[in-house]
Motif scaffolding. Structure first.
Motif, PDB file in Angstrom:
ATOM      1  N   ALA A   1       0.828  -1.195   0.000  1.00 57.17           N
ATOM      2  CA  ALA A   1       0.000   0.000   0.000  1.00 57.17           C
ATOM      3  C   ALA A   1       0.868   1.254   0.000  1.00 57.17           C
ATOM      4  O   ALA A   1       0.504   2.256  -0.596  1.00 57.17           O
ATOM      5  N   SER A   2       2.013   1.201   0.644  1.00 51.17           N
ATOM      6  CA  SER A   2       2.861   2.384   0.712  1.00 51.17           C
ATOM      7  C   SER A   2       3.740   2.532  -0.527  1.00 51.17           C
ATOM      8  O   SER A   2       4.329   3.568  -0.725  1.00 51.17           O
ATOM      9  N   GLN A   3       3.800   1.502  -1.377  1.00 52.50           N
ATOM     10  CA  GLN A   3       4.650   1.561  -2.544  1.00 52.50           C
ATOM     11  C   GLN A   3       3.927   2.102  -3.775  1.00 52.50           C
ATOM     12  O   GLN A   3       4.533   2.274  -4.813  1.00 52.50           O
ATOM     13  N   THR A   4       2.624   2.338  -3.670  1.00 52.79           N
ATOM     14  CA  THR A   4       1.862   2.758  -4.834  1.00 52.79           C
ATOM     15  C   THR A   4       1.686   4.262  -4.840  1.00 52.79           C
ATOM     16  O   THR A   4       1.807   4.923  -3.817  1.00 52.79           O
TER      17      THR A   4
ATOM     18  N   PHE B   1      -8.795   0.029   5.052  1.00 53.76           N
ATOM     19  CA  PHE B   1      -9.379  -0.778   6.116  1.00 53.76           C
ATOM     20  C   PHE B   1      -8.399  -0.858   7.270  1.00 53.76           C
ATOM     21  O   PHE B   1      -7.195  -0.749   7.091  1.00 53.76           O
ATOM     22  N   LEU B   2      -8.945  -0.999   8.468  1.00 46.21           N
ATOM     23  CA  LEU B   2      -8.130  -1.114   9.674  1.00 46.21           C
ATOM     24  C   LEU B   2      -8.126  -2.578  10.089  1.00 46.21           C
ATOM     25  O   LEU B   2      -9.153  -3.133  10.442  1.00 46.21           O
ATOM     26  N   LEU B   3      -6.944  -3.189  10.033  1.00 45.49           N
ATOM     27  CA  LEU B   3      -6.798  -4.596  10.366  1.00 45.49           C
ATOM     28  C   LEU B   3      -6.487  -4.725  11.845  1.00 45.49           C
ATOM     29  O   LEU B   3      -5.481  -4.221  12.327  1.00 45.49           O
ATOM     30  N   GLY B   4      -7.363  -5.384  12.577  1.00 45.00           N
ATOM     31  CA  GLY B   4      -7.187  -5.548  14.008  1.00 45.00           C
ATOM     32  C   GLY B   4      -6.801  -6.973  14.358  1.00 45.00           C
ATOM     33  O   GLY B   4      -6.864  -7.879  13.543  1.00 45.00           O
ATOM     34  N   GLY B   5      -6.396  -7.154  15.612  1.00 49.37           N
ATOM     35  CA  GLY B   5      -6.093  -8.484  16.114  1.00 49.37           C
ATOM     36  C   GLY B   5      -4.628  -8.871  16.042  1.00 49.37           C
ATOM     37  O   GLY B   5      -4.232  -9.873  16.603  1.00 49.37           O
ATOM     38  N   LEU B   6      -3.787  -8.116  15.341  1.00 48.30           N
ATOM     39  CA  LEU B   6      -2.364  -8.447  15.253  1.00 48.30           C
ATOM     40  C   LEU B   6      -1.553  -7.739  16.321  1.00 48.30           C
ATOM     41  O   LEU B   6      -0.641  -8.311  16.904  1.00 48.30           O
ATOM     42  N   THR B   7      -1.867  -6.493  16.558  1.00 48.09           N
ATOM     43  CA  THR B   7      -1.148  -5.692  17.538  1.00 48.09           C
ATOM     44  C   THR B   7      -2.170  -4.971  18.409  1.00 48.09           C
ATOM     45  O   THR B   7      -3.374  -5.096  18.188  1.00 48.09           O
ATOM     46  N   LYS B   8      -1.685  -4.192  19.382  1.00 48.37           N
ATOM     47  CA  LYS B   8      -2.605  -3.427  20.227  1.00 48.37           C
ATOM     48  C   LYS B   8      -3.439  -2.462  19.389  1.00 48.37           C
ATOM     49  O   LYS B   8      -4.634  -2.362  19.550  1.00 48.37           O
TER      50      LYS B   8
ATOM     51  N   PRO C   1      -4.862  -1.118  15.693  1.00 49.61           N
ATOM     52  CA  PRO C   1      -5.131  -1.665  14.364  1.00 49.61           C
ATOM     53  C   PRO C   1      -4.181  -1.075  13.318  1.00 49.61           C
ATOM     54  O   PRO C   1      -3.663   0.032  13.481  1.00 49.61           O
ATOM     55  N   ILE C   2      -3.966  -1.824  12.264  1.00 50.20           N
ATOM     56  CA  ILE C   2      -3.058  -1.415  11.203  1.00 50.20           C
ATOM     57  C   ILE C   2      -3.870  -0.915  10.020  1.00 50.20           C
ATOM     58  O   ILE C   2      -4.749  -1.621   9.516  1.00 50.20           O
ATOM     59  N   ALA C   3      -3.580   0.291   9.570  1.00 48.51           N
ATOM     60  CA  ALA C   3      -4.293   0.865   8.429  1.00 48.51           C
ATOM     61  C   ALA C   3      -3.659   0.377   7.133  1.00 48.51           C
ATOM     62  O   ALA C   3      -2.453   0.463   6.953  1.00 48.51           O
ATOM     63  N   VAL C   4      -4.503  -0.165   6.241  1.00 43.09           N
ATOM     64  CA  VAL C   4      -4.038  -0.624   4.934  1.00 43.09           C
ATOM     65  C   VAL C   4      -4.817   0.170   3.890  1.00 43.09           C
ATOM     66  O   VAL C   4      -6.029  -0.006   3.734  1.00 43.09           O
ATOM     67  N   ASP C   5      -4.126   1.039   3.175  1.00 39.96           N
ATOM     68  CA  ASP C   5      -4.744   1.913   2.180  1.00 39.96           C
ATOM     69  C   ASP C   5      -4.643   1.260   0.810  1.00 39.96           C
ATOM     70  O   ASP C   5      -3.549   1.020   0.308  1.00 39.96           O
TER      71      ASP C   5
ATOM     72  N   HIS D   1     -14.942   0.216   5.868  1.00 45.50           N
ATOM     73  CA  HIS D   1     -13.699   0.974   5.759  1.00 45.50           C
ATOM     74  C   HIS D   1     -13.430   1.667   7.076  1.00 45.50           C
ATOM     75  O   HIS D   1     -14.223   1.583   8.005  1.00 45.50           O
ATOM     76  N   SER D   2     -12.261   2.309   7.186  1.00 44.55           N
ATOM     77  CA  SER D   2     -11.913   2.966   8.436  1.00 44.55           C
ATOM     78  C   SER D   2     -12.983   3.992   8.775  1.00 44.55           C
ATOM     79  O   SER D   2     -13.552   4.590   7.861  1.00 44.55           O
TER      80      SER D   2
END
Length: 164
Positions: free
Chosen positions: A74-77, A91-98, A100-104, A146-147
């Motif tokens: 996502a950051s390379q585009t 989208f905000l991906l939850g459950g991996l870290t405290k 959520p991780i934003a994936v654009d 989405h977020s």
């Protein structure tokens, strides 16, 4: 015959004196005392600490690699035109870290979006083409949910692509 008795002939007085001096030294020094239980305890504690350190480093490196691979493409585009709302294609991906991780996925093609969903273990829902000004044809313009909503493994995400 003890070690202090005179030697039979064949030994010079120097040799006899040297042997007596060595025997006196050997019998007078204290043998070293070793704390074997303490040494074993320290060794086990150091080994456990070392293994825990390596495990933590591997987990950190592996977790960082996994997080980078999910959000890396996502950051390379290059982003789409400014009229496209990035928040709707993120989208905000939850459950991996405290946090959520934003994936654009703004401006990504469908194949890239599918790859990101597979990495995040999400299911691809309905795919709809919509007319949106300032976007490149067949690229992602909106995701549902989405977020600021958070998605977790197994959730279904619907995709809206630019009709052109």
């Amino acid at each position: 015959m003890s070690s202090y008795d005179p030697r039979p002939s064949g030994c010079t007085p120097f040799e006899e004196e040297l042997i007596n001096a060595m025997n006196d030294f050997a019998h007078s020094t204290d043998s070293p005392a070793f704390d074997t239980a303490g040494m074993v305890h320290r060794t086990r504690r150091r080994r456990a600490t070392l293994i825990a350190g390596f495990a933590a480093a591997l987990i950190a490196a592996g977790g960082g690699t996994a997080l980078a691979s999910i959000s890396g493409s996502a950051s390379q585009t290059t982003p789409a035109a400014t009229t496209v709302d990035h928040a709707k294609a993120t989208f905000l991906l939850g459950g991996l870290t405290k946090e959520p991780i934003a994936v654009d996925l703004t401006g990504q093609d469908l194949a890239t979006a599918k790859g990101q969903f597979e990495k995040a273990q999400l299911k691809l829902g309905t795919i709809v083409k919509v007319v949106s000004p300032g976007c490149k044809s067949a690229t992602v313009v909106e995701l549902t949910p989405h977020s600021p909503k958070i998605v977790v493994n197994g959730d279904t995400v619907d995709v809206k692509l630019c009709a052109g």
